[in-house]
Design an enzyme around this catalytic site. Structure first.
Site, PDB file in Angstrom:
ATOM      1  N   THR A   1     -18.650  14.497 -31.078  1.00 45.54           N
ATOM      2  CA  THR A   1     -20.080  14.327 -31.327  1.00 45.54           C
ATOM      3  C   THR A   1     -20.502  14.791 -32.709  1.00 45.54           C
ATOM      4  OG1 THR A   1     -20.579  14.564 -28.998  1.00 45.54           O
ATOM      5  CG2 THR A   1     -22.358  15.081 -30.506  1.00 45.54           C
TER       6      THR A   1
ATOM      7  N   ASP B   1     -13.020  10.296 -29.660  1.00 46.56           N
ATOM      8  CA  ASP B   1     -13.734  11.105 -28.678  1.00 46.56           C
ATOM      9  C   ASP B   1     -12.646  11.979 -28.063  1.00 46.56           C
ATOM     10  OD1 ASP B   1     -16.395  10.762 -26.596  1.00 46.56           O
ATOM     11  OD2 ASP B   1     -14.609  11.760 -25.836  1.00 46.56           O
ATOM     12  N   SER B   2     -12.938  13.234 -27.846  1.00 44.58           N
ATOM     13  CA  SER B   2     -11.838  14.124 -27.454  1.00 44.58           C
ATOM     14  C   SER B   2     -11.304  13.835 -26.058  1.00 44.58           C
ATOM     15  CB  SER B   2     -12.235  15.590 -27.610  1.00 44.58           C
ATOM     16  OG  SER B   2     -13.024  16.015 -26.545  1.00 44.58           O
TER      17      SER B   2
ATOM     18  N   CYS C   1     -10.870  30.388  -9.328  1.00 47.20           N
ATOM     19  CA  CYS C   1     -11.969  31.218  -9.852  1.00 47.20           C
ATOM     20  C   CYS C   1     -11.812  31.327 -11.362  1.00 47.20           C
ATOM     21  CB  CYS C   1     -11.907  32.634  -9.282  1.00 47.20           C
ATOM     22  SG  CYS C   1     -12.105  32.704  -7.516  1.00 47.20           S
TER      23      CYS C   1
END
Ligand code: ASP
Length: 340
Positions: free
Chosen positions: A12, A56-57, A276
């Site tokens: 971006t 774009d990554s 987690c």
């Protein structure tokens, strides 16, 4: 004057707004200096290289990590530091991968991007770029302040292999749940000096090998035995990253455990990482994870998922020796793992 090489890969940060679509354009330093004239005020000699076709990554591939590592290798002795401009989506994977590929790194590699394109009024690209360049150029007595792959985003500098993208919306898109922030940019740039990484390797070198024979299994209550069979009985993969519950727990169903055991006995690797974000694996704390430990499942400790995947890919590219790879996976090799 320090000299910094900016490596533009896409994302971006370099998008230009056109009437009907947002496009990626090759990085043009002159154009950026017009948009961000503050860069001229830094006492830094700036140079830049751009991927010929910025991506774009989401299209990032290990071959692009190799490309970045080669650019760094080529210019390592010519410049004082590097700033990589990268899309935020897979930035944490690239930061992690580069940390494992660059051995004996004594110079800063700061990766940044932005949530809004550089030309937009409320853009975060301007501050991210300026401060990333400033951090990369900081030296004390000719010694770089940062000597590792780090991520700079929205006022914070993080260790690259400790970061994950956690917000699609906020300018503060990244977090480093298991390691302190390396520096904060407020009125001053405040570094947590004791948390900065220092390598003990005297010589800089680059590992360019990798293997993508890695599979990821995210456990959930009720995961199908047939699906597990399909994954663990195939012959293509060499390692499975097992995303377990809590501190490393998995179902005790003997059919599942037998499949895992057989996979390991065929000379493959199973690395246990937690679903987690904060905290890590403690195999043996509960009976449900003790079984995993007994059959040779490796503990990923408090590594991020991105670090676990990329470390496994790079190690598999370095050696065929499962014992050596296993040993490295549970060892802290670039500050990615807390040792208790
Ligand atoms: N999709 C974009 C990318 O990762 C998003 C960004 O640049 O932040 O390349």
């Amino acid at each position: 004057m320090t000299s910094i090489l900016i490596i533009y890969t896409g994302g971006t940060i370099g998008m230009v707004e056109s009437e009907d679509r947002r496009t990626l354009v090759p990085f043009d330093l002159e154009h950026v200096l017009v948009q961000v004239p503050e860069l001229n005020k830094l006492e830094v000699n700036l140079r830049s290289v751009s991927f010929p076709e910025p991506i774009d990554s989401s299209d990032m591939h290990p071959k692009h990590w190799v490309k970045m590592a080669e650019i760094i290798e080529e210019h390592y002795h010519e410049v004082d530091g590097f700033v990589i401009l990268h899309g935020s989506d897979t930035l944490a994977y690239t930061a992690s991968a580069l940390s494992f590929m660059l051995k004996g790194l004594h110079k800063p590699v700061i990766i940044t991007g932005s949530q809004l394109p550089i030309g937009m009024i409320r853009t975060d690209a301007r501050e991210n770029l300026i401060t990333a360049v400033e951090i990369a150029s900081l030296q004390t007595g000719g010694i770089p302040q940062v000597q590792e792959v780090a991520v700079y985003f929205e006022s914070k500098l993080y260790r690259g292999n400790r970061t994950s993208k956690f917000s699609t919306e906020a300018f503060e898109a990244f977090d480093s749940p298991n390691y302190p922030v390396l520096a904060e940019a407020g009125v001053h740039l405040n570094f947590n000096h004791e948390d900065l990484y220092r390598t003990t390797e005297p010589e800089f070198s680059v590992h360019k090998g990798y293997s993508n024979k890695v599979l990821v299994v995210t456990l959930f209550p009720g995961i199908s035995e047939r699906v597990m069979e399909a994954i663990l009985l195939q012959e293509e993969s060499r390692a499975v990253i097992l995303r377990t519950f809590g501190s490393g727990n998995a179902p005790t169903d003997p059919r599942f455990l037998t499949l895992l055991k057989a996979y390991i006995e065929r000379g493959n690797i199973v690395l246990n990482v937690s679903q987690c974000q904060k905290g890590g694996i403690e195999q043996g704390r509960y009976a449900t994870s003790r079984r995993l430990q007994e059959m040779g499942v490796l503990s990923g400790g408090d590594m991020t998922f991105e670090a676990a995947v990329t470390k496994t890919m790079i190690l598999l590219g370095l050696s065929q020796d499962v014992h050596w790879i296993s040993d490295q996976l549970v060892t802290n090799i670039r500050g990615e793992l807390s040792v208790n």
